[in-house]
Design an enzyme around this catalytic site. Structure first.
Site, short mmCIF file in Angstrom:
data_model
loop_
_atom_site.label_atom_id
_atom_site.label_comp_id
_atom_site.label_asym_id
_atom_site.label_seq_id
_atom_site.Cartn_x
_atom_site.Cartn_y
_atom_site.Cartn_z
CB SER A 95 -0.85 -0.01 1.31
OG SER A 95 -2.00 0.80 1.00
CG ASP A 224 -6.90 -3.49 -2.59
OD1 ASP A 224 -7.60 -2.63 -1.98
OD2 ASP A 224 -5.72 -3.50 -2.47
CG HIS A 253 -5.60 -2.84 1.09
ND1 HIS A 253 -4.69 -2.42 -0.29
CD2 HIS A 253 -5.10 -1.74 1.79
CE1 HIS A 253 -4.10 -1.55 -0.12
NE2 HIS A 253 -4.30 -0.98 1.21
#
Length: 273
Positions: A95, A224, A253
């Site tokens: 991320s 996600d 995610h």
């Protein structure tokens, strides 16, 4: 606790486990190095040296008012790599941490890097612009800022639902995972975490991605809900020459936690490959 002090006086907490080829992890927002525990223990037990730090403003690191910027995040990571004299590293970023790894390579090159892994990563650009029509509108990130400002404790707990796809049919919800996410988020500094929202949403990593010259795995869940795959991994995989794209059907995610066994096996195979 193990820390380094950066040039601007910020203390960066890190953990450094095991021996062997180093694997260096960069975590997502608003988390800490602890988000990588499943991967670090797995690889540490298989003969790798595993290193992860808490980004400035996050976790156990200092909470400076200024300097919460993607360039500084990358430079902090470079200082850690230099002070620990890490070489032949596999860099793994999730991320926002994927942005951190990308900016590190863009600013500092790959002289200490053997391979790179971007998991659910924010590059090349999360924000919707005229040149990036597939991105998310600014209102989404303004909403995150408003939620964190109003009641970050509740916001972080609520965020676990889309983060781990706990709102999908037949999802196996773990309150322990939700509590761990909340705890990691609450360890961070309010100002630094607010600043970081702009960094992960508005930083354009396009030119950084073009500088990658090591084998790169780009892994992403196709469900996600935080960093949509179409505006991230699908574009990054075209910008990084010779990269390998791995798509996890139905993956969230937070698949490094919810699908740890599968991701760990893929990560190990890529490192060995």
């Amino acid at each position: 606790m193990s820390t380094i002090t950066t040039q601007d006086g910020t203390q960066i907490y890190y953990k450094d486990w095991g021996k062997g080829q180093p694997v260096v992890f960069s975590h997502g927002w608003p988390l800490t190095a602890d988000a990588w525990d499943a991967q670090m223990v797995f690889l540490g037990e298989r003969g790798y040296r595993v290193i992860a730090h808490d980004r400035r403003g996050h976790g156990r690191s200092s909470q400076p008012w200024d300097g919460n910027h993607m360039d500084t995040y990358a430079d902090d990571l470079a200082e850690l790599m230099n002070k620990l004299d890490i070489r032949d590293a596999v860099m793994v970023g999730h991320s926002t941490g994927g942005g951190e790894v990308t900016r590190y390579i863009g600013r500092h090159g790959t002289s200490r890097v053997a391979k790179a892994v971007l998991l659910g990563a924010v590059p090349p650009l999360m924000l919707k612009t005229a040149a990036n029509p597939g991105g998310l509108p600014l209102e989404v990130f303004d909403g995150i800022r408003a939620g964190v400002t109003a009641d970050r404790s509740q916001f972080f707990m609520d965020l676990t639902t889309p983060f781990y796809n706990y709102n999908r049919p037949n999802a196996k919800v773990s309150q322990g995972v939700r509590d761990s996410f909340w705890l990691q988020g609450m360890m961070g500094g309010h100002k630094g975490l607010l600043d970081c929202i702009r960094q992960f949403s508005e930083t354009d990593f396009t030119e950084d991605l073009k500088k990658f010259d090591v084998p790169t795995l780009i892994a992403h869940g196709d469900d996600d809900q935080i960093v949509p795959i179409g505006a991230s991994a699908m574009l990054s995989s075209k910008l990084v020459k010779g990269s390998t794209l791995k798509v996890y059907p139905g993956g969230s995610h937070g698949l490094a936690t919810t699908q740890a066994d599968e991701f760990n096996a893929d990560l190990l195979a890529f490192i060995k490959g």
